[in-house]
Design a protein around this motif. Structure first.
Motif, mmCIF file in Angstrom:
data_model
loop_
_atom_site.group_PDB
_atom_site.id
_atom_site.type_symbol
_atom_site.label_atom_id
_atom_site.label_comp_id
_atom_site.label_asym_id
_atom_site.label_seq_id
_atom_site.Cartn_x
_atom_site.Cartn_y
_atom_site.Cartn_z
ATOM 1 N N TRP A 10 6.301 -6.115 6.541
ATOM 2 C CA TRP A 10 6.548 -6.344 5.118
ATOM 3 C C TRP A 10 6.350 -7.831 4.868
ATOM 4 N N MET A 11 5.237 -8.179 4.276
ATOM 5 C CA MET A 11 4.812 -9.579 4.187
ATOM 6 C C MET A 11 5.399 -10.300 2.979
ATOM 7 N N MET A 12 5.546 -9.570 1.878
ATOM 8 C CA MET A 12 6.041 -10.183 0.640
ATOM 9 C C MET A 12 6.929 -9.185 -0.073
ATOM 10 N N PRO A 13 7.900 -9.695 -0.846
ATOM 11 C CA PRO A 13 8.709 -8.769 -1.651
ATOM 12 C C PRO A 13 7.831 -8.071 -2.696
ATOM 13 N N VAL A 14 8.135 -6.805 -2.945
ATOM 14 C CA VAL A 14 7.495 -6.070 -4.032
ATOM 15 C C VAL A 14 8.474 -6.033 -5.197
ATOM 16 N N ARG A 15 8.016 -6.506 -6.357
ATOM 17 C CA ARG A 15 8.886 -6.730 -7.511
ATOM 18 C C ARG A 15 8.532 -5.814 -8.674
ATOM 19 N N THR A 16 9.468 -5.730 -9.595
ATOM 20 C CA THR A 16 9.217 -5.061 -10.870
ATOM 21 C C THR A 16 7.966 -5.650 -11.517
ATOM 22 N N GLY A 17 7.077 -4.798 -11.953
ATOM 23 C CA GLY A 17 5.866 -5.253 -12.626
ATOM 24 C C GLY A 17 4.686 -5.439 -11.697
ATOM 25 N N ASP A 18 4.947 -5.473 -10.392
ATOM 26 C CA ASP A 18 3.825 -5.559 -9.453
ATOM 27 C C ASP A 18 2.969 -4.300 -9.579
ATOM 28 N N VAL A 19 1.687 -4.475 -9.387
ATOM 29 C CA VAL A 19 0.761 -3.343 -9.363
ATOM 30 C C VAL A 19 0.160 -3.301 -7.968
ATOM 31 N N LEU A 20 0.413 -2.201 -7.281
ATOM 32 C CA LEU A 20 -0.025 -2.096 -5.883
ATOM 33 C C LEU A 20 -1.344 -1.345 -5.765
ATOM 34 N N HIS A 21 -2.179 -1.811 -4.854
ATOM 35 C CA HIS A 21 -3.301 -0.982 -4.420
ATOM 36 C C HIS A 21 -3.358 -1.060 -2.892
ATOM 37 N N VAL A 22 -4.103 -0.156 -2.297
ATOM 38 C CA VAL A 22 -4.193 -0.140 -0.840
ATOM 39 C C VAL A 22 -5.650 -0.235 -0.397
ATOM 40 N N GLU A 23 -5.821 -0.847 0.761
ATOM 41 C CA GLU A 23 -7.142 -0.895 1.381
ATOM 42 C C GLU A 23 -6.983 -0.488 2.840
ATOM 43 N N GLY A 24 -7.949 0.227 3.343
ATOM 44 C CA GLY A 24 -7.873 0.709 4.717
ATOM 45 C C GLY A 24 -9.160 0.432 5.468
ATOM 46 N N GLU A 25 -9.006 0.340 6.782
ATOM 47 C CA GLU A 25 -10.188 0.158 7.643
ATOM 48 C C GLU A 25 -9.984 0.965 8.916
ATOM 49 N N VAL A 26 -10.969 1.766 9.269
ATOM 50 C CA VAL A 26 -10.900 2.551 10.508
ATOM 51 C C VAL A 26 -11.037 1.599 11.694
ATOM 52 N N VAL A 27 -9.996 1.547 12.542
ATOM 53 C CA VAL A 27 -10.014 0.577 13.647
ATOM 54 C C VAL A 27 -10.077 1.235 15.027
ATOM 55 N N GLU A 28 -9.878 2.546 15.081
ATOM 56 C CA GLU A 28 -9.939 3.222 16.383
ATOM 57 C C GLU A 28 -10.198 4.702 16.146
ATOM 58 N N LEU A 29 -11.087 5.262 16.943
ATOM 59 C CA LEU A 29 -11.393 6.690 16.827
ATOM 60 C C LEU A 29 -11.327 7.309 18.214
ATOM 61 N N THR A 30 -10.492 8.313 18.372
ATOM 62 C CA THR A 30 -10.332 8.976 19.665
ATOM 63 C C THR A 30 -10.629 10.460 19.491
ATOM 64 N N PRO A 31 -11.822 10.891 19.894
ATOM 65 C CA PRO A 31 -12.153 12.309 19.711
ATOM 66 C C PRO A 31 -11.345 13.199 20.651
ATOM 67 N N SER A 32 -11.056 14.390 20.201
ATOM 68 C CA SER A 32 -10.442 15.395 21.073
ATOM 69 C C SER A 32 -11.439 15.780 22.166
ATOM 70 N N ARG A 33 -10.933 16.089 23.348
ATOM 71 C CA ARG A 33 -11.839 16.503 24.419
ATOM 72 C C ARG A 33 -12.289 17.945 24.266
ATOM 73 N N THR A 34 -11.527 18.686 23.487
ATOM 74 C CA THR A 34 -11.799 20.131 23.449
ATOM 75 C C THR A 34 -12.147 20.675 22.065
ATOM 76 N N LYS A 35 -11.796 19.935 21.024
ATOM 77 C CA LYS A 35 -12.012 20.471 19.675
ATOM 78 C C LYS A 35 -12.813 19.489 18.823
ATOM 79 N N PRO A 36 -13.469 19.990 17.773
ATOM 80 C CA PRO A 36 -14.252 19.095 16.907
ATOM 81 C C PRO A 36 -13.327 18.325 15.956
ATOM 82 N N GLN A 37 -12.404 17.585 16.510
ATOM 83 C CA GLN A 37 -11.456 16.810 15.723
ATOM 84 C C GLN A 37 -11.036 15.608 16.555
#
Lengths: 127, 127
Positions: free
Chosen positions: B89-116
């Motif tokens: 938690w880097m900064m307090p979230v206050r009344t009136g703040d407008v939040l958005h999110v950003e994501g980045e895929v950093v690791e992918l581990t395929p199943s050994r047995t299934k297509p997932q």
């Protein structure tokens, strides 16, 4: 009773609870924060990996926080979280589960300048 | 559009939002899950380290989850969280703040047995 940072010790343990999980709570939290079938609707949840209604992981975390706040592990001082490492959702939390939490102080980092510090506590919620 | 695990790539980015934070939401969440002065009452919060009303960190996490669910980063597939590492938690979230999110895929581990597989995504919520 903890009053000062120096009152905390490595290995110190806390325990508290309980809270009973209801399907209304599961659905209400999910509708606002995690609207996915396994958290919203019993019938739809049957067709998911959860094979039945399960609480959002964030709901579980929030319920655990409520129990931790009640324990007052730092006495009169607030719980101000800097962050969480290695949060793991080990089992689904279901309607009718009764949760309690247990904690253990695993790291203590005193401030260099003030009579305070950072306590790392490993919290586990059980159902 | 993501349909299969193989459609995901390291470095793939997601972005979504927004949600506006209200004092009513902050207090309602806190009353149920994190009843501490800095989250419950403006006047009491002035006398805390936060110097004003701030959202519970778990509320911020839950609001971020709501935004992530809307993004549907895995297309028709559910978001089933195994856990979270290095939540900060880097900064307090206050009344009136407008939040958005950003994501980045950093690791992918395929199943050994299934297509997932298991995708690790670094999510950041901004105010």
């Amino acid at each position: 009773m903890i009053e000062w940072f120096d009152d905390l010790e490595l290995g110190m343990r806390f325990k508290g609870g309980e809270v009973a999980v209801t399907k209304e709570d599961i659905k209400r939290f999910a509708a606002e924060f995690d609207p996915q079938p396994m958290h919203l609707d019993e019938a739809a949840a049957e067709n998911t990996a959860f094979k039945g209604l399960a609480a959002s992981g964030w709901h579980t975390a929030a319920m655990a926080m409520a129990l931790v706040v009640k324990i007052r592990p730092f006495g009169p001082h607030p719980l101000i979280g800097l962050g969480v490492d290695e949060l793991r959702w080990m089992m689904p939390v279901r309607t009718g589960d009764v949760l309690h939490v247990e904690g253990e102080v695993v790291e203590l980092t005193p401030s260099r300048t003030k009579p305070q510090g950072i306590a790392k506590v490993k919290w586990t919620a059980y159902n």
